[in-house]
Design a protein around this motif. Structure first.
Motif, PDB file in Angstrom:
ATOM      1  N   LEU A  31     139.033   4.292 -34.798  1.00 12.46           N
ATOM      2  CA  LEU A  31     139.709   3.243 -35.567  1.00 12.46           C
ATOM      3  C   LEU A  31     141.140   3.644 -35.904  1.00 12.46           C
ATOM      4  O   LEU A  31     142.063   2.813 -35.847  1.00 12.46           O
ATOM      5  N   ARG A  73     143.213   3.255 -32.833  1.00 13.17           N
ATOM      6  CA  ARG A  73     143.464   1.852 -32.486  1.00 13.17           C
ATOM      7  C   ARG A  73     144.522   1.208 -33.372  1.00 13.17           C
ATOM      8  O   ARG A  73     145.398   0.478 -32.897  1.00 13.17           O
ATOM      9  N   LEU A 100     134.699  -0.035 -29.147  1.00 16.24           N
ATOM     10  CA  LEU A 100     135.874   0.498 -29.839  1.00 16.24           C
ATOM     11  C   LEU A 100     136.889   1.068 -28.847  1.00 16.24           C
ATOM     12  O   LEU A 100     138.103   0.957 -29.053  1.00 16.24           O
TER      13      LEU A 100
END
Length: 340
Positions: free
Chosen positions: A13, A16, A93
């Motif tokens: 995360l 990203r 993801l």
């Protein structure tokens, strides 16, 4: 294991939404000292470890109930603790970076792990057939719909350029097809015996990413088809030896772990070679052990270390078992001698 997965999710995360953008994708976290962390690379080994641990602990039930036990008779997972939910979430993801290259490696490695989990051979045939069918249908749909329309999708706009180059790299030599066209030129320049070490023409500014994604095209240019074939043969020999370690292993976890590592390296090699030769759309995957990239090299080295440890552990268990068997035979022979 859950703690490791949670840490990996946090890193993905961060990569990203906070990480650095490279070639249209976000997947790198800058650390002090110029070192960059690529969580997607670490996920390869973590996913193999997780699935091997999950499947190896259920061997008896898988042997009885086959694939139905893995799915709990639910083709769509309904629990967040389901291994399919966790696996698909981790792959998703990576895909939204967008890093479809590593996402494809993770997906194919997962299919390999499922195939060697102990399920019936008919499921392997079904999985393989479904994979090829979906691939052909996807490529056909993109070709019919048009790459320009696919490019309007926010997440996969950059990836659409790879498909444009795949269908016709020479249509846009200064744009989408620049890399693949120059990869063709590099392989053509190499011929049978190559131009010699360090004499590549394409790596002097013509072929982008010559030191990472397209490094094997430069290898072909400098060493020729014969030299590149020898390097591929050595790599395939290494993969074969890794898979043999898994086949010969008696411990289910050791077997799945080794076969998973071998499958991961084989998948990465196939995707890289397929990308530079135009057999499949280029996905930005590094070539094992040759491409520049500290994260990739580190994970591959750790994976090889795992396999070496597994091989040593299996040999040690075999020696211990032979010692126990020889002791039992000695006691039995001694008992028979006394009775006589």
């Amino acid at each position: 294991m859950i703690v490791v997965i949670l840490v990996e999710i946090i890193l993905l995360l961060l990569a990203r939404f906070v990480g650095e953008t490279v070639n249209g994708a976000k997947g790198w976290i800058k650390i002090v000292g110029g070192f960059t962390l690529q969580p997607a690379e670490y996920l390869k080994l973590i996913l193999i470890w997780y699935l091997a641990l999950k499947f190896s602990s259920q061997q008896e039930n898988i042997g009885i109930y086959d694939y139905q036990y893995l799915t709990k008779n639910q083709w769509i997972p309904r629990s967040i603790n389901d291994w399919r939910t966790i696996t698909l979430f981790l792959i998703a993801l990576v895909a939204i970076m967008p890093d479809l290259g590593n996402a494809t490696i993770l997906f194919l490695t997962t299919l390999i792990m499922i195939s060697v989990s102990g399920i019936g051979y008919r499921w392997f045939s079904t999985i393989l057939g479904s994979l090829f069918s979906v691939s052909f249908v996807t490529l056909g749909a993109i070709w019919l719909i048009g790459v320009d329309r696919v490019a309007k999708i926010p997440v996969f706009g950059y990836v659409a350029k790879r498909f444009s180059a795949f269908f016709n790299p020479f249509q846009d030599l200064t744009g989408a097809g620049h890399q693949l066209a120059n990869s063709y030129y590099a392989m053509s320049n190499g011929g049978w015996f190559g131009l010699g070490l360090g004499n590549s023409i394409e790596k002097r500014g013509y072929l982008p990413e010559a030191h990472t994604d397209f490094v094997f095209a430069i290898v072909i240019e400098e060493f020729g088809f014969i030299g590149a074939s020898l390097i591929l043969a050595l790599l395939f020999f290494l993969i074969l030896r890794i898979i043999l370690v898994g086949i010969r292993a008696r411990n289910p976890f050791n077997a799945m772990m080794a076969i998973g590592v071998g499958g991961m390296i084989l998948t990465q090699t196939f995707i890289n070679i397929g990308g530079i030769s135009g057999l499949i759309p280029s996905t930005g995957v590094t070539f094992p052990f040759l491409s520049q990239g500290g994260n990739s090299l580190l994970i591959l080295s750790v994976a090889i270390a795992f396999v070496l440890n597994i091989d040593a552990s299996e040999k040690r268990m075999q020696i211990e078992q032979e010692f126990v068997d020889s002791g039992e035979n000695f006691q039995n022979n001694r008992y028979r001698t006394r009775r006589r």
